[in-house]
Write an enzyme that holds these catalytic residues in place. Structure first.
Site, PDB file in Angstrom:
ATOM      1  CE  LYS A  22      -3.677  -2.561   2.264  1.00 46.84           C
ATOM      2  NZ  LYS A  22      -4.497  -2.867   3.443  1.00 46.84           N
ATOM      3  CD  GLN A  27      -3.437  -4.229   6.643  1.00 46.41           C
ATOM      4  OE1 GLN A  27      -3.530  -3.183   6.030  1.00 46.41           O
ATOM      5  NE2 GLN A  27      -3.750  -5.390   6.102  1.00 46.41           N
ATOM      6  CG  ASP A  79      -9.574  -0.531   4.807  1.00 47.44           C
ATOM      7  OD1 ASP A  79      -9.164  -1.012   3.738  1.00 47.44           O
ATOM      8  OD2 ASP A  79      -8.938  -0.562   5.870  1.00 47.44           O
TER       9      ASP A  79
HETATM   10  N1  GUN Z   1      -6.559  -7.044   6.104  1.00 49.87           N
HETATM   11  C1  GUN Z   1      -6.757  -7.808   4.993  1.00 49.87           C
HETATM   12  N2  GUN Z   1      -7.288  -7.061   4.004  1.00 49.87           N
HETATM   13  C2  GUN Z   1      -7.441  -5.817   4.503  1.00 49.87           C
HETATM   14  C3  GUN Z   1      -7.929  -4.599   3.959  1.00 49.87           C
HETATM   15  O1  GUN Z   1      -8.364  -4.500   2.811  1.00 49.87           O
HETATM   16  N3  GUN Z   1      -7.908  -3.522   4.790  1.00 49.87           N
HETATM   17  C4  GUN Z   1      -7.458  -3.596   6.073  1.00 49.87           C
HETATM   18  N4  GUN Z   1      -7.500  -2.499   6.832  1.00 49.87           N
HETATM   19  N5  GUN Z   1      -7.000  -4.718   6.609  1.00 49.87           N
HETATM   20  C5  GUN Z   1      -6.984  -5.804   5.818  1.00 49.87           C
END
Ligand code: GUN
Length: 283
Positions: free
Chosen positions: A51, A95, A118
């Site tokens: 990211k 996350q 998200d």
């Molecule tokens: N953990 C696995 N996929 C994601 C996601 O798309 N966003 C977040 N915040 N955590 C994750």
């Protein structure tokens, strides 16, 4: 057989986000994402790295905040509240998964829906269920699947879509977005009896479980479109999806590779969501 090339389409989505970031910058807005990492979950470390790398490509400022795995729910909520109040921050991404002692829904609830890149807050999830015109901050993986199918002009309307996996992160939002586009949806999950009887009916089969080879070639019909959202590390250290790619490729009309499929789209759509947040917050 068409290979649904997530890497190629993601590059396009990121390039478009960069164009919009440049417009925002020329208006004095510097789009910024803050990623909150709690503990050292190895998969999270990899995802966060991807990211942050894409933020650089898109010209988005990013900050990586690490918190100790022993933190309380209140500690994280306090951090989120401070980020909500910071006008220089446009996107907040906590996350997941969070450590077991943390109440994840309470942490999600603390995020300002306008900064919820998200798309996990109740406000944004609820809003998207109202219909396609109410979709805005949609969960990145679900959005990524929709955009990948759109790019390859694979229609969803009227199709039998079978979603295997009913998580809040992927399965439920993707099912809702497919429903919004006129598909007939079946959502399968851990309690589903006779999974194959459902998957064999699918025109479009989406799988987000995290179990290598869960879907074998005998479980799909000829001409199926397979969207593999699983990520599993094999004993050989390589990444594999949830479907038997080689065998299913012989029957499918189209299929996503792993890696190089939906995963790339997820991160690209995060960039789009950061741009949307920065636009909304700066008017
Ligand atoms: N953990 C696995 N996929 C994601 C996601 O798309 N966003 C977040 N915040 N955590 C994750």
């Amino acid at each position: 057989m068409i290979l649904l090339d997530g890497k190629k389409v993601a590059a396009k989505v990121i390039a478009q986000a960069k164009v919009e970031v440049d417009v925002l910058k020329s208006a004095g807005v510097e789009p910024k994402l803050v990623v909150v990492q709690v503990g050292e979950d190895p998969a999270s470390v990899v995802y966060i790295g991807q990211k942050l790398k894409r933020c650089i490509e898109a010209g988005i400022i990013s900050e990586h905040m690490k918190m100790d795995s022993s933190v309380t729910t209140e500690d994280i909520v306090a951090r989120v509240h401070a980020l909500n109040a910071d006008s220089g921050v446009h996107g907040i991404l906590v996350q997941l998964p969070l450590p077991a002692q943390v109440n994840t829904p309470l942490v999600m609830k603390a995020i300002d829906p306008k900064k919820d890149v998200d798309g996990f807050t109740a406000y944004n999830v609820g809003k998207m269920t109202l219909g396609v015109e109410f979709e805005k901050m949609t969960p990145c993986t679900a959005q990524g699947v929709i955009e990948l199918l759109d790019e390859y002009q694979i229609p969803v309307e009227g199709k039998e879509v079978v979603m295997v996996g009913a998580s809040n992160v992927v399965g439920k939002p993707l099912a809702i977005m497919m429903l919004n586009r006129g598909a007939t949806i079946t959502v399968c999950h851990i309690k589903t009896r006779d999974l194959a009887s459902h998957t064999r009916r699918a025109d479009i089969l989406c799988v987000a479980v995290g179990k290598r080879n869960l879907i074998t070639a005998d479980m799909v019909k000829d001409g199926v479109v397979v969207v593999d959202i699983g990520i599993n590390r094999g004993e050989d250290g390589k990444l594999y999806g949830d479907t038997d790619f080689e065998a299913i490729s012989q029957k499918a009309y189209a299929i996503t590779p792993v890696p190089g499929g939906v995963g790339q789209m997820t991160v690209a759509c995060l960039m789009s969501n950061i741009v949307k947040a920065a636009k909304t917050l700066s008017v």
